[in-house]
Design an enzyme around this catalytic site. Structure first.
Site, mmCIF file in Angstrom:
data_model
loop_
_atom_site.group_PDB
_atom_site.id
_atom_site.type_symbol
_atom_site.label_atom_id
_atom_site.label_comp_id
_atom_site.label_asym_id
_atom_site.label_seq_id
_atom_site.Cartn_x
_atom_site.Cartn_y
_atom_site.Cartn_z
ATOM 1 N N CYS A 1 58.182 0.841 21.671
ATOM 2 C CA CYS A 1 59.264 0.965 22.803
ATOM 3 C C CYS A 1 58.950 -0.369 23.880
ATOM 4 C CB CYS A 1 59.103 2.206 23.558
ATOM 5 S SG CYS A 1 57.655 2.384 24.295
ATOM 6 N N HIS B 1 46.286 14.740 30.136
ATOM 7 C CA HIS B 1 46.860 13.586 29.496
ATOM 8 C C HIS B 1 46.847 12.405 30.427
ATOM 9 C CE1 HIS B 1 49.831 10.594 27.989
ATOM 10 N NE2 HIS B 1 49.735 10.976 26.820
ATOM 11 N N GLU C 1 49.123 10.286 31.632
ATOM 12 C CA GLU C 1 50.117 9.944 32.192
ATOM 13 C C GLU C 1 50.163 11.461 33.361
ATOM 14 O OE1 GLU C 1 54.911 10.656 31.851
ATOM 15 O OE2 GLU C 1 53.933 9.804 29.910
ATOM 16 N N SER D 1 47.914 10.105 20.808
ATOM 17 C CA SER D 1 49.405 9.770 21.462
ATOM 18 C C SER D 1 50.371 10.931 21.208
ATOM 19 C CB SER D 1 49.919 8.780 20.399
ATOM 20 O OG SER D 1 51.316 8.627 20.441
ATOM 21 N N SER D 2 50.727 11.384 22.624
ATOM 22 C CA SER D 2 51.633 12.260 22.853
ATOM 23 C C SER D 2 52.742 12.264 22.125
ATOM 24 C CB SER D 2 51.778 12.702 24.144
ATOM 25 O OG SER D 2 52.615 13.709 24.617
#
Length: 316
Positions: free
Chosen positions: A17, A129, A131, A228-229
Site C-alpha cells: 500500500c 500491536h 499501531e 502482520s495484522s
C-alpha cells in the site's frame, strides 16, 4: 508427465500500500542521505523479507530508542509510536524521521482533537500491536480504553458515558469492526465516531477483493507475515466469505502442497506489507507443479501516493 490444470485467481488490489511504500522509501533515502548505519525503531513494516533487504543496505533494527546511538539518524516505523518516543529522541538530540503512515497519523490527530474537547477515547484494536500502542500513547494514561471484541464493550468502565468517542486500528477486519461499533453505540448512544472510516483504504480494498474471489475457489493463499495484522485479517475474511481452506504463507516454501491435493482453483492475495517479488515467487511455485491459467479479479484501482518527509527531499 502432464501437469494437472489449475486456475489461479489473483486478487487486485494486493500487496504494498502507499504507506508501506513510503516507509521503505524513507529508510532507503535516509541511508542514501546520511550513509549507513541508519537505525530503525521496530520493524519498519511487518515483513521479514523487506526488513532483511533493508538490513543488507545498512539499516539496523532496534526495539527501543535507547539501543540506538545519538550520533546516527533513527526512523520510526510505519505503525506509529507513542508521543514519548519522539520526545525522548529530542531530549537526546537525535536526528529522527517519522515514517508513520499518514492514515495512522490521521487517527492520532483525531484522538488528540477529541481529548482536547474533553472526550475519553475507546480504541478498537489488538492489544500489544505496535499501531495500537502508538495510538494509545498519544494521550495520557487512562484516556484511551482498548476493546478487541463486542464482548469487551460490556465490561468497559468509562468516566462519563455522555463524553466518549471511538477510533480504530487501521488494519482491522471491516466486518468485525462493524460488530464492535454496533455494541458501542448500543451501550453508549452518545458515543462519537470518526468523520471518515479509520480502517484504511488499502485494508478495505484488499478485503473486498478477497470477498469477490472466495466463493469461486477451492483454496486461498495470503502472502504475508504472521505478525502482520492486515494479512491475518485477509485469511479470516476469506474463510468467512466461503473459502474452505485459507493459509497464510511468508514464502513459496511455506505452501502446504498436501492440503492442496486435488484442487483446481486457488486464490492468491497479499497483505499490504508483502512485496510483489514474494507474490511472483508463489505464482512460479504453482507453475512448476500445475498447468496454470491466471485470472485477475480487480475490485478497485489504487493511485494513492504519500510524500516522504521534507528532510529527506532536501540535500544533505
Amino acid at each position: 508427465m502432464t501437469k494437472p490444470p489449475l486456475t489461479l485467481y489473483l486478487a487486485a488490489p494486493r500487496g504494498f500500500c502507499a504507506g508501506v511504500d513510503r516507509a521503505i522509501k524513507i529508510v532507503e533515502m535516509a541511508i542514501e542521505k546520511w550513509g549507513a548505519p541508519v537505525y530503525v525503531r521496530h520493524e519498519i513494516v511487518h515483513n521479514r523479507f523487506v526488513v532483511d533487504g533493508l538490513r543488507d543496505k545498512g539499516a539496523v533494527f532496534v526495539e527501543e530508542l535507547d539501543e540506538a546511538p545519538t550520533d546516527r539518524p533513527v526512523i520510526f516505523s510505519a505503525h506509529g509510536v507513542p508521543k514519548a518516543v519522539p520526545a525522548e529522541a529530542r531530549a537526546r538530540e537525535m536526528v529522527y524521521v517519522d515514517a508513520t503512515c499518514p492514515l495512522v497519523s490521521k487517527v492520532h490527530i483525531e484522538a488528540e482533537r477529541h481529548h482536547q474537547n474533553g472526550l475519553q477515547m475507546v480504541m478498537i484494536g489488538h492489544a500489544g500491536h505496535p499501531e495500537t500502542l502508538g495510538t494509545m500513547g498519544q494521550l495520557p494514561e487512562g484516556e484511551v480504553l482498548l476493546v478487541e471484541t463486542p464482548e469487551d464493550v460490556a465490561s468497559l468502565d468509562v468516566r462519563d458515558p455522555e463524553k466518549l468517542a471511538f477510533i480504530t486500528q487501521t488494519t482491522l477486519s471491516v466486518d468485525d469492526t462493524v460488530e464492535i461499533v454496533a455494541a458501542l453505540r448500543d451501550r453508549f448512544p452518545a458515543i462519537i465516531g470518526p468523520h471518515k472510516e479509520d480502517i484504511c483504504y488499502a485494508t478495505t480494498n484488499r478485503q473486498e477483493a478477497v470477498k469477490a474471489i472466495a466463493p469461486r475457489i477451492d483454496a486461498m493463499l495470503v502472502v504475508g507475515a504472521p505478525n502482520s495484522s492486515n494479512s491475518k485479517r485477509l485469511v479470516e475474511v476469506g474463510r468467512r466469505a466461503g473459502c474452505g481452506y485459507a493459509q497464510l504463507v511468508q514464502r513459496a516454501t511455506d505452501i502446504d502442497w498436501r492440503a492442496l491435493d486435488g484442487i483446481t482453483t486457488v486464490g492468491i492475495t497479499a497483505g499490504a506489507s508483502a512485496p510483489d517479488v514474494l507474490i511472483d515467487e508463489v505464482v512460479d511455485a504453482f507453475r512448476a507443479q500445475y498447468d496454470v491459467s491466471i485470472e485477475v479479479v480487480e475490485t478497485a484501482v489504487e493511485n494513492v501516493e504519500f510524500k516522504v518527509p521534507r528532510v529527506l527531499r532536501e540535500p544533505a
